[in-house]
Design a protein around this motif. Structure first.
Motif, PDB file in Angstrom:
ATOM      1  N   PRO A  94      -1.049 -14.005  19.576  1.00  0.00           N
ATOM      2  CA  PRO A  94      -0.946 -14.081  21.040  1.00  0.00           C
ATOM      3  C   PRO A  94      -0.626 -12.713  21.642  1.00  0.00           C
ATOM      4  O   PRO A  94       0.004 -11.869  21.015  1.00  0.00           O
ATOM      5  N   ARG A  95      -1.113 -12.518  22.866  1.00  0.00           N
ATOM      6  CA  ARG A  95      -0.817 -11.277  23.588  1.00  0.00           C
ATOM      7  C   ARG A  95       0.666 -11.196  23.904  1.00  0.00           C
ATOM      8  O   ARG A  95       1.310 -12.211  24.148  1.00  0.00           O
ATOM      9  N   PRO A  96       1.198  -9.965  23.939  1.00  0.00           N
ATOM     10  CA  PRO A  96       2.612  -9.847  24.341  1.00  0.00           C
ATOM     11  C   PRO A  96       2.773 -10.260  25.800  1.00  0.00           C
ATOM     12  O   PRO A  96       1.884 -10.048  26.622  1.00  0.00           O
ATOM     13  N   LYS A  97       3.872 -10.881  26.080  1.00  0.00           N
ATOM     14  CA  LYS A  97       4.148 -11.357  27.435  1.00  0.00           C
ATOM     15  C   LYS A  97       4.421 -10.156  28.354  1.00  0.00           C
ATOM     16  O   LYS A  97       5.165  -9.251  28.005  1.00  0.00           O
ATOM     17  N   VAL A  98       3.788 -10.177  29.511  1.00  0.00           N
ATOM     18  CA  VAL A  98       3.939  -9.098  30.480  1.00  0.00           C
ATOM     19  C   VAL A  98       5.154  -9.384  31.363  1.00  0.00           C
ATOM     20  O   VAL A  98       5.327 -10.498  31.859  1.00  0.00           O
ATOM     21  N   ASP A  99       5.997  -8.368  31.539  1.00  0.00           N
ATOM     22  CA  ASP A  99       7.127  -8.472  32.468  1.00  0.00           C
ATOM     23  C   ASP A  99       6.553  -8.290  33.875  1.00  0.00           C
ATOM     24  O   ASP A  99       6.282  -7.165  34.310  1.00  0.00           O
ATOM     25  N   VAL A 100       6.342  -9.392  34.577  1.00  0.00           N
ATOM     26  CA  VAL A 100       5.668  -9.374  35.873  1.00  0.00           C
ATOM     27  C   VAL A 100       6.428  -8.527  36.887  1.00  0.00           C
ATOM     28  O   VAL A 100       5.829  -7.730  37.616  1.00  0.00           O
ATOM     29  N   ASN A 101       7.750  -8.673  36.916  1.00  0.00           N
ATOM     30  CA  ASN A 101       8.534  -7.893  37.887  1.00  0.00           C
ATOM     31  C   ASN A 101       8.451  -6.399  37.612  1.00  0.00           C
ATOM     32  O   ASN A 101       8.324  -5.593  38.541  1.00  0.00           O
ATOM     33  N   LEU A 102       8.509  -6.021  36.350  1.00  0.00           N
ATOM     34  CA  LEU A 102       8.394  -4.610  35.985  1.00  0.00           C
ATOM     35  C   LEU A 102       7.018  -4.081  36.373  1.00  0.00           C
ATOM     36  O   LEU A 102       6.900  -2.993  36.956  1.00  0.00           O
ATOM     37  N   LYS A 103       5.984  -4.821  36.073  1.00  0.00           N
ATOM     38  CA  LYS A 103       4.615  -4.394  36.389  1.00  0.00           C
ATOM     39  C   LYS A 103       4.427  -4.287  37.901  1.00  0.00           C
ATOM     40  O   LYS A 103       3.806  -3.336  38.395  1.00  0.00           O
ATOM     41  N   ARG A 104       4.987  -5.224  38.655  1.00  0.00           N
ATOM     42  CA  ARG A 104       4.894  -5.151  40.122  1.00  0.00           C
ATOM     43  C   ARG A 104       5.589  -3.883  40.644  1.00  0.00           C
ATOM     44  O   ARG A 104       5.060  -3.200  41.509  1.00  0.00           O
ATOM     45  N   ARG A 105       6.764  -3.569  40.085  1.00  0.00           N
ATOM     46  CA  ARG A 105       7.475  -2.348  40.502  1.00  0.00           C
ATOM     47  C   ARG A 105       6.663  -1.100  40.170  1.00  0.00           C
ATOM     48  O   ARG A 105       6.610  -0.149  40.957  1.00  0.00           O
ATOM     49  N   GLU A 106       6.025  -1.097  39.003  1.00  0.00           N
ATOM     50  CA  GLU A 106       5.190   0.044  38.614  1.00  0.00           C
ATOM     51  C   GLU A 106       4.011   0.202  39.577  1.00  0.00           C
ATOM     52  O   GLU A 106       3.695   1.313  40.004  1.00  0.00           O
ATOM     53  N   ILE A 107       3.376  -0.899  39.920  1.00  0.00           N
ATOM     54  CA  ILE A 107       2.239  -0.853  40.850  1.00  0.00           C
ATOM     55  C   ILE A 107       2.708  -0.378  42.225  1.00  0.00           C
ATOM     56  O   ILE A 107       2.045   0.442  42.871  1.00  0.00           O
ATOM     57  N   LEU A 108       3.861  -0.853  42.665  1.00  0.00           N
ATOM     58  CA  LEU A 108       4.393  -0.432  43.968  1.00  0.00           C
ATOM     59  C   LEU A 108       4.705   1.061  43.975  1.00  0.00           C
ATOM     60  O   LEU A 108       4.465   1.744  44.981  1.00  0.00           O
ATOM     61  N   ALA A 109       5.219   1.583  42.874  1.00  0.00           N
ATOM     62  CA  ALA A 109       5.513   3.023  42.800  1.00  0.00           C
ATOM     63  C   ALA A 109       4.228   3.837  42.906  1.00  0.00           C
ATOM     64  O   ALA A 109       4.173   4.847  43.621  1.00  0.00           O
ATOM     65  N   VAL A 110       3.183   3.393  42.228  1.00  0.00           N
ATOM     66  CA  VAL A 110       1.889   4.075  42.314  1.00  0.00           C
ATOM     67  C   VAL A 110       1.329   3.938  43.726  1.00  0.00           C
ATOM     68  O   VAL A 110       0.821   4.905  44.305  1.00  0.00           O
TER      69      VAL A 110
END
Length: 195
Positions: free
Chosen positions: A2-18
């Motif tokens: 199985p794929r590793p679970k994505v930390d949605v909140n972390l990914k959202r923060r990364e996208i917001l920073a970009v």
């Protein structure tokens, strides 16, 4: 496997920073989801897993900006001191946060003002909360029965130039600590009945 679970909140923060960097470069009206996805090294369809639309992403950026301000001011609201000291700290904190953001990056600050204009509901909610807190603080400074709406409005009007980000950016040269000190002395005199 199985794929590793994505930390949605972390990914959202990364996208917001970009997205913030992209908005600084292009402005909120010209930046596209394609720009953001390329800068993130993600497909555009993958960005939509975290934000339903560009509007949703921009609204999240605006909310993030407001949350930082509200968090600091909530701390001030619960801080110790006389009612006038807390009121003064509340006004100074708003001014210093907005002034410092403007001074650090005027173009990003102006972009955030545009971003806020694109999200009037979030702005109104934020402004209403800060106005409510200011009214509470002004009323706390006055003797019982003396907290008239007129007095509260007068303090709001006197201090608006040091609380409103549009006015701070438009009048930055005039918005100094020394002038704020003088204004806060006048507010204190007004509230203590010395005027």
């Amino acid at each position: 496997m199985p794929r590793p679970k994505v930390d949605v909140n972390l990914k959202r923060r990364e996208i917001l920073a970009v997205a913030q960097r992209q908005i600084e470069q292009y402005g909120p009206y010209k930046v596209t989801m394609q720009d953001i996805s390329e800068a993130c090294g993600m497909s555009q369809s993958n960005i939509y897993r975290f934000f339903a639309s560009k509007d949703a992403l921009l609204a999240s950026l605006a909310d993030q900006w407001f949350e930082e301000i509200e968090s600091r001011l909530a701390d001030v609201m619960s801080s110790r001191g006389t009612p006038q000291e807390v009121l003064e700290r509340f006004i100074r904190t708003q001014f210093s946060m907005k002034r410092d953001r403007y001074d650090q990056n005027p173009s990003l600050f102006v972009s955030y003002l545009s971003l806020a204009a694109m999200n009037p509901d979030a702005v109104q909610k934020h402004v209403s909360k800060l106005q409510k807190w200011l009214r509470i603080l002004v009323k706390n400074c006055l003797p019982p029965g003396k907290a008239s709406p007129r007095m509260v409005a007068l303090v709001e009007d006197m201090t608006i130039k040091y609380r409103d980000p549009h006015l701070i950016s438009a009048h930055r040269r005039e918005c100094t600590d020394a002038r704020l000190d003088a204004l806060l002395r006048a507010v204190s005199e007004l509230l203590s009945g010395e005027v």
